[in-house]
Design a protein around this motif. Structure first.
Motif, short mmCIF file in Angstrom:
data_model
loop_
_atom_site.label_atom_id
_atom_site.label_comp_id
_atom_site.label_asym_id
_atom_site.label_seq_id
_atom_site.Cartn_x
_atom_site.Cartn_y
_atom_site.Cartn_z
N MET A 1 0.85 -1.19 0.00
CA MET A 1 0.00 0.00 0.00
C MET A 1 0.88 1.23 0.00
N ASN A 2 0.54 2.21 -0.83
CA ASN A 2 1.37 3.40 -0.85
C ASN A 2 1.13 4.24 0.40
N GLU A 3 2.12 5.03 0.76
CA GLU A 3 2.09 5.77 2.02
C GLU A 3 0.98 6.82 2.05
N GLN A 4 0.66 7.44 0.91
CA GLN A 4 -0.34 8.49 0.91
C GLN A 4 -1.76 7.97 1.18
N ALA A 5 -1.98 6.67 1.02
CA ALA A 5 -3.32 6.13 1.23
C ALA A 5 -3.51 5.61 2.64
N SER A 6 -2.50 5.72 3.51
CA SER A 6 -2.65 5.17 4.85
C SER A 6 -3.57 6.03 5.70
N VAL A 7 -4.26 5.38 6.61
CA VAL A 7 -5.21 6.04 7.50
C VAL A 7 -4.48 6.51 8.75
N THR A 8 -4.67 7.77 9.09
CA THR A 8 -4.05 8.32 10.30
C THR A 8 -5.03 8.20 11.47
N LEU A 9 -4.52 8.43 12.68
CA LEU A 9 -5.40 8.43 13.85
C LEU A 9 -6.44 9.54 13.74
N ASP A 10 -6.06 10.67 13.15
CA ASP A 10 -7.03 11.75 12.94
C ASP A 10 -8.14 11.30 12.00
N ARG B 1 -5.15 0.21 12.32
CA ARG B 1 -4.50 -0.97 11.74
C ARG B 1 -5.45 -1.72 10.82
N ASP B 2 -6.70 -1.92 11.29
CA ASP B 2 -7.69 -2.66 10.50
C ASP B 2 -8.02 -1.93 9.20
N LEU B 3 -8.23 -0.62 9.28
CA LEU B 3 -8.56 0.15 8.08
C LEU B 3 -7.40 0.16 7.09
N ASN B 4 -6.16 0.26 7.60
CA ASN B 4 -5.01 0.21 6.71
C ASN B 4 -4.87 -1.17 6.07
N ALA B 5 -5.21 -2.23 6.80
CA ALA B 5 -5.17 -3.58 6.23
C ALA B 5 -6.21 -3.71 5.12
N ILE B 6 -7.39 -3.15 5.33
CA ILE B 6 -8.43 -3.19 4.30
C ILE B 6 -7.96 -2.45 3.05
N LEU B 7 -7.37 -1.28 3.24
CA LEU B 7 -6.87 -0.52 2.09
C LEU B 7 -5.75 -1.28 1.38
N GLY B 8 -4.94 -2.01 2.14
CA GLY B 8 -3.89 -2.83 1.55
C GLY B 8 -4.47 -3.92 0.67
N HIS B 9 -5.55 -4.55 1.13
CA HIS B 9 -6.21 -5.59 0.33
C HIS B 9 -6.82 -4.98 -0.94
N ILE B 10 -7.38 -3.80 -0.81
CA ILE B 10 -7.95 -3.13 -1.99
C ILE B 10 -6.85 -2.80 -2.99
N ASP B 11 -5.69 -2.37 -2.49
CA ASP B 11 -4.56 -2.12 -3.39
C ASP B 11 -4.18 -3.39 -4.15
N LEU C 1 -6.21 -5.88 -4.91
CA LEU C 1 -7.26 -6.11 -5.90
C LEU C 1 -7.09 -5.20 -7.10
N ASN C 2 -6.64 -3.97 -6.86
CA ASN C 2 -6.46 -3.01 -7.95
C ASN C 2 -5.34 -3.43 -8.89
N GLU C 3 -4.47 -4.34 -8.46
CA GLU C 3 -3.38 -4.82 -9.31
C GLU C 3 -3.86 -5.86 -10.32
N LEU C 4 -5.06 -6.39 -10.14
CA LEU C 4 -5.58 -7.41 -11.06
C LEU C 4 -5.94 -6.79 -12.40
N ASP C 5 -5.68 -7.53 -13.46
CA ASP C 5 -6.03 -7.08 -14.80
C ASP C 5 -7.49 -7.47 -15.08
N THR C 6 -8.35 -6.49 -15.10
CA THR C 6 -9.78 -6.74 -15.36
C THR C 6 -10.20 -6.21 -16.72
N SER C 7 -9.23 -5.95 -17.58
CA SER C 7 -9.55 -5.37 -18.89
C SER C 7 -10.43 -6.29 -19.73
N GLY C 8 -10.33 -7.61 -19.53
CA GLY C 8 -11.15 -8.53 -20.31
C GLY C 8 -12.49 -8.85 -19.67
#
Length: 108
Positions: free
Chosen positions: A1-10, A33-43, A45-52
């Protein structure tokens, strides 16, 4: 997961406020931690090629007129008259003549 997408305490505190949740000081880092893990899983999924894979708005579009596993077919949507407003409101405990009135349940 890229650093800019991480969830802060704020971020966690703001989301909790919007959801009207009261998180303890111990729960906030766990939620972060849980929200960052979810975003990591979404990242991932975003790596999958769904063009077809064709875009789909509803599963029923894929099923069409097919019969489901249990033997029933999907019914066609059709316009039908709705319930009579006056009749429904007459059965309500309290109305303003147009809408149901319900007790306030959320205090801020």
């Amino acid at each position: 997961m890229n650093e800019q997408a991480s969830v802060t305490l704020d971020d966690v505190r703001r989301v909790a406020e919007l959801a009207n949740l009261e998180l303890t000081a111990e729960e906030e880092p766990r939620m972060q931690r849980d929200l960052n893990a979810i975003l990591g899983h979404i990242d991932q999924l975003n790596e999958l090629d769904t063009s077809g894979v064709p875009a789909m708005a509803q599963v029923s579009e894929m099923l069409g007129d097919t019969v489901l596993d249990r033997g029933e077919a999907l019914r066609m949507d059709e316009v039908r008259p709705s319930l009579d407003r006056a009749e429904v409101l007459s059965a309500a405990p309290e109305t303003d003549g147009r809408f149901f009135k319900v007790p306030k349940v959320i205090e801020r």
